[in-house]
Enzyme design. Structure first.
Site, PDB file in Angstrom:
ATOM      1  N   VAL A  78       0.718  -1.160  -0.001  1.00  0.00           N
ATOM      2  CA  VAL A  78      -0.071  -0.069   0.190  1.00  0.00           C
ATOM      3  C   VAL A  78       0.612   1.380   0.095  1.00  0.00           C
ATOM      4  O   VAL A  78       0.437   2.306  -0.234  1.00  0.00           O
ATOM      5  CB  VAL A  78      -1.032   0.074   1.189  1.00  0.00           C
ATOM      6  CG1 VAL A  78      -0.080   0.172   2.500  1.00  0.00           C
ATOM      7  CG2 VAL A  78      -2.068   1.024   1.178  1.00  0.00           C
ATOM      8  N   TYR A  79       2.222   1.528   0.154  1.00  0.00           N
ATOM      9  CA  TYR A  79       3.007   2.395   0.196  1.00  0.00           C
ATOM     10  C   TYR A  79       3.223   3.004  -0.983  1.00  0.00           C
ATOM     11  O   TYR A  79       3.948   2.172  -2.054  1.00  0.00           O
ATOM     12  CB  TYR A  79       4.354   2.126   0.889  1.00  0.00           C
ATOM     13  CG  TYR A  79       4.200   1.764   2.484  1.00  0.00           C
ATOM     14  CD1 TYR A  79       3.106   1.744   3.283  1.00  0.00           C
ATOM     15  CD2 TYR A  79       5.428   0.954   3.020  1.00  0.00           C
ATOM     16  CE1 TYR A  79       3.073   1.253   4.587  1.00  0.00           C
ATOM     17  CE2 TYR A  79       5.405   0.654   4.329  1.00  0.00           C
ATOM     18  CZ  TYR A  79       4.148   0.742   5.116  1.00  0.00           C
ATOM     19  OH  TYR A  79       4.531   0.482   6.501  1.00  0.00           O
ATOM     20  N   SER A  80       2.971   4.110  -1.251  1.00  0.00           N
ATOM     21  CA  SER A  80       2.252   5.132  -0.745  1.00  0.00           C
ATOM     22  C   SER A  80       1.074   5.610  -1.394  1.00  0.00           C
ATOM     23  O   SER A  80       0.970   6.806  -2.165  1.00  0.00           O
ATOM     24  CB  SER A  80       3.205   6.433  -0.626  1.00  0.00           C
ATOM     25  OG  SER A  80       3.801   6.871  -1.646  1.00  0.00           O
ATOM     26  N   GLY A  96       2.298   0.715  -4.052  1.00  0.00           N
ATOM     27  CA  GLY A  96       3.285  -0.166  -4.746  1.00  0.00           C
ATOM     28  C   GLY A  96       4.571   0.698  -5.070  1.00  0.00           C
ATOM     29  O   GLY A  96       5.629  -0.005  -5.542  1.00  0.00           O
ATOM     30  N   GLU A  97       4.424   2.009  -5.024  1.00  0.00           N
ATOM     31  CA  GLU A  97       5.727   2.753  -5.209  1.00  0.00           C
ATOM     32  C   GLU A  97       6.989   2.495  -4.595  1.00  0.00           C
ATOM     33  O   GLU A  97       7.987   2.278  -5.084  1.00  0.00           O
ATOM     34  CB  GLU A  97       5.275   4.346  -5.189  1.00  0.00           C
ATOM     35  CG  GLU A  97       4.257   4.856  -5.819  1.00  0.00           C
ATOM     36  CD  GLU A  97       2.635   4.584  -5.651  1.00  0.00           C
ATOM     37  OE1 GLU A  97       1.957   4.607  -6.696  1.00  0.00           O
ATOM     38  OE2 GLU A  97       2.631   3.974  -4.668  1.00  0.00           O
TER      39      GLU A  97
END
Length: 314
Positions: free
Chosen positions: A53-55, A64-65
């Site tokens: 979930v980040y960010s 997924g970043e």
């Protein structure tokens, strides 16, 4: 050289400070993230914490970043086998909850973004009480059997559900949680101490606390009447409104001065010295923020200093 620590009953050996990846792709762009990761690895660090979930919360991001940046970094440095990558499932908008199919699909997406064929440590990000622990453990065990996950762990779970999960793993001979990621720091002790910590100790798990610096409050940069330019300022600022927060700051200041250390280093050293804790998690947006975090690993507080901080935070 800092000694690595064993994570629960797994074969994972981790550096006693886990680098938080929540800032990668959010307040740290890819170049800054690479610089922080390089500096952490150069200091002997090998334990990186992220989540699918980040960010997602940042404008323009999809989630997924952070995993993507970590995957690009390990590919660029050719060091995937030297790094323990921990990620999580259950909070991404597209993979919400812990239904077995969600766990499986979430893992596949994390593997793709990480550019890896395995995840070292896979956490359930938040417990999902609508799913029986038997189903969750069975799904996680399948990932371990397939070689896609080396070890499993839990975060944000009650002592009761954690104990039930561990008992099921043991009775059925399935993969069992080796670690717990609790919310735990000097100004938030009741979120872990008590039944949850007792369960972790009883089953020989390792605690890897998040918000180890209370959203930055325990760095000492938040003071009454001093504005701070940070994405997390509002969360950290609330601790200034409590007597306990001010007591803790005063004790940290005194001990930091005695050791000629940063306040953040002292806060992390206290946390690392607590029973069951193996590696607090802290994130650095820039390489300039990293030395104070790494210094906490080497800082030895006396029994009196630890007691003073414990009393101030009561």
């Amino acid at each position: 050289m800092t000694d690595l620590r064993k994570l629960g009953n797994s074969d994972l050996q981790v550096f006693p400070l886990s680098l938080g990846g929540n800032v990668f792709g959010w307040t740290a762009d890819e170049a800054e993230s690479f610089a922080v990761l390089d500096a952490y690895a150069a200091a002997g660090g090998n334990f990186i914490d992220t989540a699918d979930v980040y960010s997602e919360w940042a404008p323009g991001n999809k989630g997924g970043e952070s995993e993507t940046i970590i995957g690009r970094w390990t590919a660029a440095r050719g060091n995937r086998s030297d790094i323990i990558v921990a990620t999580k499932v259950g909070q991404h908008s597209d993979y919400k909850g812990l239904a077995p199919a969600t766990i499986k699909a979430g893992a596949e997406e994390s593997l793709r973004r990480l550019g890896s064929d395995y995840i070292d440590l896979y956490y359930t990000h938040f417990d999902d009480p609508t799913v029986p622990v038997e189903d969750i453990i069975t799904a996680l065990d399948q990932l371990v059997k397939e070689g896609k996950v080396r070890a499993i762990a839990a975060s944000n779970i009650t002592g009761e559900r954690l104990a039930a999960s561990l008992a099921f793993s043991e009775s059925e001979g399935l993969a069992r949680y080796v670690a717990l990621q609790p919310h735990y720091n000097l100004v938030s002790r009741d979120t872990y101490e008590g039944p949850l910590r007792d369960t972790v100790a009883e089953y020989g798990l390792s605690a890897v606390p998040y918000w180890a610096l209370a959203s930055g409050f325990l760095t000492g940069k938040y003071r009454p009447g001093t504005p701070v330019d940070s994405a997390r300022a509002e969360g950290a600022g609330k601790y200034l409104e409590s007597e306990r927060g001010l007591r803790v700051l005063a004790a940290l200041d005194k001990i930091a001065e005695a050791h000629e250390a940063e306040v953040a280093s002292v806060a992390l050293a206290w946390l690392a010295a607590q029973p069951t804790v193996v590696a607090p998690i802290a994130s650095a947006r820039t390489t300039a923020q990293l030395p104070a975090l790494l210094a906490g690993v080497e800082l030895d507080l006396t029994a009196e200093e630890l007691a003073e901080l414990t009393a101030a935070s009561a």
